[in-house]
Structure formats: structure tokens, C-alpha cells
Design an enzyme around this catalytic site. Structure first.
Site, PDB file in Angstrom:
ATOM      1  N   HIS A 237       0.891  26.654  10.813  1.00 11.10           N
ATOM      2  CA  HIS A 237      -0.040  25.561  11.054  1.00 11.10           C
ATOM      3  C   HIS A 237      -1.236  26.017  11.884  1.00 11.10           C
ATOM      4  CE1 HIS A 237      -1.865  21.739  10.916  1.00 11.10           C
ATOM      5  NE2 HIS A 237      -2.154  21.952  12.185  1.00 11.10           N
TER       6      HIS A 237
ATOM      7  N   TYR B   4      -6.102  26.086  11.747  1.00 11.07           N
ATOM      8  CA  TYR B   4      -7.202  25.829  12.686  1.00 11.07           C
ATOM      9  C   TYR B   4      -7.948  27.109  13.039  1.00 11.07           C
ATOM     10  CZ  TYR B   4      -5.169  21.269  12.792  1.00 11.07           C
ATOM     11  OH  TYR B   4      -4.685  20.058  12.404  1.00 11.07           O
TER      12      TYR B   4
ATOM     13  N   HIS C 228      -4.910  19.123  -1.280  1.00  7.54           N
ATOM     14  CA  HIS C 228      -5.256  18.973   0.144  1.00  7.54           C
ATOM     15  C   HIS C 228      -5.911  20.239   0.687  1.00  7.54           C
ATOM     16  CE1 HIS C 228      -4.698  18.574   4.489  1.00  7.54           C
ATOM     17  NE2 HIS C 228      -3.909  19.635   4.477  1.00  7.54           N
ATOM     18  N   PHE C 229      -5.292  21.388   0.405  1.00  6.25           N
ATOM     19  CA  PHE C 229      -5.842  22.553   1.107  1.00  6.25           C
ATOM     20  C   PHE C 229      -7.064  23.154   0.417  1.00  6.25           C
ATOM     21  CE2 PHE C 229      -2.042  24.942  -0.770  1.00  6.25           C
ATOM     22  CZ  PHE C 229      -2.760  25.818  -1.564  1.00  6.25           C
ATOM     23  N   HIS C 230      -7.357  22.739  -0.809  1.00  5.89           N
ATOM     24  CA  HIS C 230      -8.641  23.181  -1.350  1.00  5.89           C
ATOM     25  C   HIS C 230      -9.787  22.364  -0.774  1.00  5.89           C
ATOM     26  CE1 HIS C 230      -6.257  25.622  -4.139  1.00  5.89           C
ATOM     27  NE2 HIS C 230      -7.354  26.358  -4.203  1.00  5.89           N
TER      28      HIS C 230
ATOM     29  N   ARG D 222       3.698  22.294  -7.655  1.00  3.88           N
ATOM     30  CA  ARG D 222       2.784  23.387  -7.330  1.00  3.88           C
ATOM     31  C   ARG D 222       3.477  24.710  -7.644  1.00  3.88           C
ATOM     32  NH1 ARG D 222       2.793  24.155  -0.707  1.00  3.88           N
ATOM     33  NH2 ARG D 222       1.421  25.872  -1.271  1.00  3.88           N
ATOM     34  N   ARG D 223       2.753  25.808  -7.531  1.00  4.62           N
ATOM     35  CA  ARG D 223       3.313  27.159  -7.681  1.00  4.62           C
ATOM     36  C   ARG D 223       4.146  27.310  -8.949  1.00  4.62           C
ATOM     37  NH1 ARG D 223       5.073  27.900  -1.324  1.00  4.62           N
ATOM     38  NH2 ARG D 223       3.186  28.989  -0.770  1.00  4.62           N
TER      39      ARG D 223
END
Ligand code: HAS
Ligand code: CU
Length: 589
Positions: A234, A238, A385-387, A448-449
């Protein structure tokens, strides 16, 4: 923030530092190119539009995509920006150029080793592969060279941090009473967070994964390596985000024609990230058996607190941009938006990245809720989300920022503003298609994956639209994103080959509207904040880790399979508390 260059450009004033920044950017951009190409292959393969690889090789491609983009591109770029920010905000060169080259060299060697191990997966009978994805925890196993490369890369980042702390120490000797310059403050707090969080992955790689891949130990405790990974997994998000925040706080307001609203608020935000980034990693493990629900609940609560610094950022950065627009004659409640410098690719790219981050942050809040997470975990929602977050808030800010930063280190003017503008808009549009479709596909249950998420005798259903339409959007979006990277690399290459100019870019950064004088001095007490961050980590992780070791067959596993339990860890708390109580009672009575 005073102007660092006093008329002359960064490259004239700090030639050694400019060379380090250029080298870091070069490796970042090469990785970006290869990683984006892998992304294109995947997007077309998954959606069954074009399959140029064997489905078994999908995981080699996916690992290359994740490692080269999420780890190498982002972190090398961070190193470049931070090196620039330290030299310009402290207004002094690094203590030793040789030392700076040492960390660039170590990180580069690590990158080459890890990449060779991954690419080995394409060569049959080579006996070398690393199809372990960018999350590389057990039970998937990679060739030792992969882990050794990663370890070198991480040690390299530690040395880069040491480089910046040494600069700061030297500056402090000359300026005993001054406030830490804002950009330096951002770099140092981010690096402290990085030191704390990389401890987890270092322990996992050095004590478990390397010996296991070399055959020195027979087994590992998979939940332990997973948990140590997420302890770092996590905060790393950041670590990617903070260079983007540094640019949003200190550069974007200037590009908008204004000034940062509040320096003290920016400091508070970076401190909150230092304190809260690490004790939340378990929010990636809501579905892992063997971690007590109570600990997951604590991680969820901490995650909700962790929204605060980003919400504060949304407020401050938008307010600063609005201030800029009003300086440029903007009026009205929203009409001021039209007065912004939308023709400047550096501004437009960062602003669009920020706007998309608002959406990515929203899907992050959904991920963070324990019960809603069960709906989206391991579905295509998560890549959606992470794109938006690392793939846009971070990557698009880095590309847009390059249009303003690269001329400062090469001394040449940006080759083409219109191509730059087209490029950032293309990224935005491509991502609108791809990420919205990924989120919706995830809600329909598409995993996913997976190389071929098309199953026989089974159909996914969508409440609105159709699966076909989602596939088209993902393939189209992925293609636009790839073309956008090609335009970016082309523009940057021609920029660096251009003729030197006296004033390639306006690099002056104005002072914030409310400066550091208004902020309590305690904010700059980095030792104290580090201590508090360490205590929070100990509180959040000691008991879960103890439970995982106790119930998972010890440090090296190999015991009976871990039963799905909600009481692991809790039992340990109860026995510890009871025995402490008994001891106390014994003393009193
Ligand atoms: Fe996340 C999964 C929760 C932020 C990256 N996340 C992932 C994964 C990645 C990732 C890579 O709780 C997948 C890992 C894997 O492979 O399994 N995430 C959150 C939360 C936030 C969050 C609560 N994530 C990020 C950031 C990332 C990132 C940032 C990368 C950089 N995430 C999760 C959870 C999971 C997860 C669960 C696990 C899911 C599962 O089940 O697997 C928050 O930090 C978000 C806060 C953000 C906001 C938005 C504020 C808006 C701003 C915009 C300002 C506007 C500007 C524009 C500048 C509240 C700051 C101005 C311009 C004008 C024109 C005015
Ligand atoms: Cu997370």
C-alpha cells in the site's frame, strides 16, 4: 519558494544534478515504452481482438507490464524529480556526484537483472522465468535473479534517499534557523515513509524469497510473504503518488497563473501520508483467511482516515488553480475554468490527471469498504481503479510534468506543444474508455489477471450495455493509450535532440499565498513524526504477524494448511491479555 536559477537554467547552475535527472528520466522512459507495448498486447489479447502471443505467455507479458511501469518507470521518474527538487529548493548541488551515480547505477543494474529474468519466460528451455506479477509474493516463484535484481533496485532507492538527506544536513548547517523548504520537506517525508515500508519487502525478499528460490529452504509461509508484501504494497502507491503531489502543489498553481494557497496545509498532508500510509496494507487482504476480521476492520478504519490528506489536496490544489484563473481574469462560479491555460500541455495534462484522480479516489473508497470489497476483489474493477490512480494521476502527471521539467535539464525547448497537447488529451480519452469499461466489467464479475476471460457455456451479464461493448472500449482505450505513449516518447526525444536555448522554459516558481511562517514549527520535527509513524506500524502489525506465524506453521510454513479462521491473532490477543492480567493480579494480590 525562491527562484533557484537566478536567471540561469537548472542545467547551467547544476550540471551534475541535471545529468542525474536526465539519466533517471531516460531509464524511466525506456521502461515506459516497453511496458506500454506489453499493455497493448494484453488489452488486445484479453478482449480477443488480436492474439499475437500464446495465452501461457500472458503472465510473462503481464509481469513485464506491471514491473516496468508500476515499479521502474514510476520510481526512476520519482528519483529524477526528487533530485531536481532537492537541488533547486535547497539551492545547492548534491554532496557527491559520484554517490548519486552509484545509486543510479545500482538501480539500473537491478532493473536489468529483473527484466532479464522476466523476459527469460519467453524462451522455452532456458530455465529462467519470473511470471510472478508485480506483486511477487509466494506461492508463485521466480528465478533468483529476479529477486536479487529487485533487492538491488530497492537498496538503490535507499541510497538515493541518503543522498537527499545528506544534502539537507549540509544545508541545515548553513541555515540553522530556517524552515525546511517545501519541496525538500516533501521529499524527506516521502523517503521516511519509504524507509519504513520497504523494510517489509526487504525482509520478505532477503529472508524468504531469495533462499527459497535458491533451494536453501524448502518452503515459505505464503500468508507471511503476502502480508509482508502488502505492508509495503500500500505505501508504495503513495510513493508513486507523492512526486505527482509535489508537482500539483508546487508547479501546477504556477502553470495556472497563480500561487499555492497554503504551504502549512501541504506540510500537514505529507505528514499524514507519513503517519498513515503503512498501517493500512491489510485492506488488500480482506479475503485472506488466517487474518482476524478485527485486524481487517482496523485496517479499514485507518484507510478511511487516509482519505483525509487526498481530500485536503483536492481542496488546496483546486483552490490554487482557481486563484490562478482569477489572476488571469477568470470570473463566475465555474466560468473561471475557461480562463485557464488549456493550450499548455504541462498544465492540461496535470489538470486532467487530477480530475481523473477524483474518480480513482472514489473507486478506492469502494475498495476500502470491507463488505463492498468482496464484490470487486480480484475482478477487472481493481485494474480499472489503479489505471486511474497510478496509470493516470501519476503517469499522466509525470508525462505532462516532463514537458516543463525536461527542458530544464536538457536546456532545449519543447519540440512541439500541439503534439504534447494531443498526447495528454489522448491519454485522458483512452483512459475514459478503458477504465470505465474495466470498472463495469468488474461489477459483472469478469476476473482480472486472466488471458481468456471467455468461458464455454457461461455468459457474464451487464445491467446496462453489453459485454461486447465493454470489450471494444477496453481494446480501443488500450490502443489510444499506447499511441499516446508513442507521441510522448517522440516529442521528448526530439526535444532532447533540439538546439540549446537560453531560456527553454519559464522555470520560476512563486511563493505560496500563505507561507511557512504561519505553520507551527513542530511540523518540521521529522524525528518526532518518524517515531509516531513507527509506533503506529508496530500497533497495526505486531499481532496480525504473530497470528500468521503461529497459525501458519511458523516462519517458514510447511505445517498443516491454514484453516479459514476468524480467530487467528485474536486468540493470541486474548491469551496475552489474560496472562498479563493474571501476572498483574498476582502482583496486586
Ligand atoms: Fe488503491 C488496490 C484503496 C489510492 C493503486 N490500488 C489498488 C491497486 C493499486 C492501487 C495498484 O482498500 C491494486 C493492487 C493489486 O495489484 O492487487 N486506493 C485505495 C484508497 C485510495 C487509493 C482508499 N490506489 C490509490 C492510489 C494508487 C492506488 C493513489 C496509486 C498511485 N486500492 C484500495 C484498496 C485496494 C486497492 C482497498 C484493494 C482492492 C482489492 O480488493 O484488491 C485513496 O488514497 C484515494 C484517495 C483519493 C481521493 C481523490 C482526491 C482528489 C484529488 C484531485 C484533485 C484535483 C486536481 C485537478 C488536482 C479522495 C486530489 C485540478 C484541476 C482543475 C481543472 C480544477
Ligand atoms: Cu492499498
Amino acid at each position: 519558494m525562491a527562484t533557484a536559477s537566478g536567471g540561469s537554467e537548472f542545467v547551467d547552475k547544476f550540471p551534475d544534478e541535471a545529468a542525474i535527472v536526465k539519466a533517471s528520466f531516460l531509464i524511466a522512459f525506456v521502461s515506459l515504452g516497453i511496458g506500454a507495448f506489453f499493455g497493448l498486447i494484453q488489452a488486445l489479447h484479453r478482449t480477443d481482438v488480436l492474439r499475437v502471443i500464446d495465452s501461457a505467455d500472458y503472465y510473462t507479458v503481464l509481469t513485464g507490464h506491471g514491473v516496468l511501469l508500476a515499479i521502474v518507470f514510476t520510481i526512476f521518474f520519482l528519483c529524477g524529480v526528487f533530485h531536481w527538487a532537492i537541488a533547486r529548493s535547497l539551492d545547492r548541488p548534491a554532496e557527491s556526484a559520484l554517490f548519486s551515480w552509484a545509486w543510479v547505477g545500482l538501480m539500473t543494474t537491478g532493473t536489468v537483472l529483473a527484466t532479464v529474468a522476466i523476459l527469460g519466460g519467453f524462451v522455452p528451455n532456458l530455465g529462467m522465468s519470473a511470471d510472478v506479477l508485480f506483486t511477487f509474493y509466494a506461492p508463485l516463484q521466480a528465478h533468483p535473479i529476479f529477486y536479487i535484481g529487485l533487492a538491488m533496485f530497492i537498496v538503490g532507492t535507499w541510497l538515493s534517499g541518503a543522498d537527499w538527506f545528506l544534502s539537507y544536513r549540509a544545508w541545515r548547517q548553513d541555515h540553522p534557523d530556517e524552515r525546511i523548504p517545501l519541496q525538500t520537506f516533501m521529499v524527506l517525508t516521502t523517503m521516511i515513509m519509504w524507509y519504513i515500508s520497504t523494510l517489509g519487502v526487504a525482509v520478505s525478499v532477503v529472508f524468504f524469497l531469495i533462499p527459497w528460490s535458491l533451494g536453501l529452504i524448502e518452503s515459505v509461509n505464503p500468508l507471511l510473504t503476502r502480508t509482508l508484501f502488502w505492508y509495503f504494497g500500500h505505501p508504495i502507491v503513495y510513493f508513486w503518488l507523492m512526486p505527482a503531489y509535489l508537482l500539483w502543489y508546487t508547479v501546477l498553481p504556477k502553470l495556472a497563473g497563480g500561487r499555492l494557497f497554503s504551504d502549512p496545509l501541504a506540510r500537514v498532508v505529507f505528514l499524514l501520508f507519513l503517519l498513515l500510509s503503512t498501517p493500512v496494507g491489510i485492506h488488500h487482504q480482506y479475503l485472506d483467511p488466517g487474518i482476524a476480521e478485527g485486524f481487517k476492520f482496523i485496517a479499514m478504519t485507518n484507510t478511511m482516515f487516509l482519505l483525509l490528506p487526498s481530500l485536503l489536496t483536492a481542496f488546496t490544489v483546486v483552490a490554487s488553480v482557481e486563484h490562478g484563473a482569477r489572476q488571469r481574469g477568470g470570473k463566475g462560479y465555474l466560468r473561471w475554468l475557461g480562463a485557464l491555460p488549456w493550450r499548455d500541455p504541462a498544465f492540461t495534462g496535470m489538470a486532467l490527471a487530477g480530475a481523473m484522480f477524483a474518480a480513482g479516489g472514489f473507486s478506492g473508497m469502494i475498495n476500502a469498504g470491507m463488505n463492498i470489497n468482496y464484490l470487486i476483489h480480484n475482478t477487472l474493477w481493481v485494474p480499472g481503479h489503479f489505471h486511474l490512480t497510478v496509470g493516470t494521476a501519476v503517469a499522466l502527471t509525470m508525462m505532462a510534468g516532463s514537458y516543463w521539467l525536461v527542458p530544464q535539464v536538457t536546456g532545449t525547448k519543447l519540440y512541439s506543444r500541439p503534439i504534447g497537447l494531443l498526447q495528454v488529451i489522448m491519454w485522458f480519452v483512452g483512459m475514459v474508455f478503458m477504465s470505465n469499461a474495466m470498472h463495469r466489467a468488474g461489477l459483472a464479475g469478469i476476473p482480472r489477471r486472466t488471458a481468456e476471460p471467455q468461458y464455454q457455456n457461461f455468459e457474464f451479464l451487464t445491467p446496462i450495455g453489453s459485454i461486447f461493448e465493454l470489450r471494444v472500449q477496453i481494446a480501443l482505450g488500450g490502443t489510444l493509450l499506447f499511441l499516446s505513449v508513442v507521441l510522448f516518447l517522440f516529442n521528448i526525444l526530439l526535444t532532447s535532440l533540439g538546439e540549446e536555448s537560453d531560456r527553454p522554459v519559464d522555470s520560476y516558481l512563486p511563493e505560496p499565498l500563505s507561507g511557512p511562517e504561519g505553520s507551527p514549527r513542530i511540523l518540521d520535527n521529522l524525528a518526532m513524526w518518524t517515531g509516531i509513524a513507527a509506533v503506529l506500524v508496530v500497533l497495526a502489525y505486531t499481532l496480525p504477524l504473530a497470528g500468521i506465524i503461529q497459525n501458519g506453521g511458523g516462519l517458514f510454513g510447511g505445517g498443516l494448511p491454514v484453516p479459514a479462521t476468524v480467530s487467528a491473532g485474536f486468540d493470541l490477543v486474548m491469551t496475552t491479555v489474560t496472562s498479563a492480567f493474571n501476572t498483574l493480579w498476582g502482583v496486586v494480590a
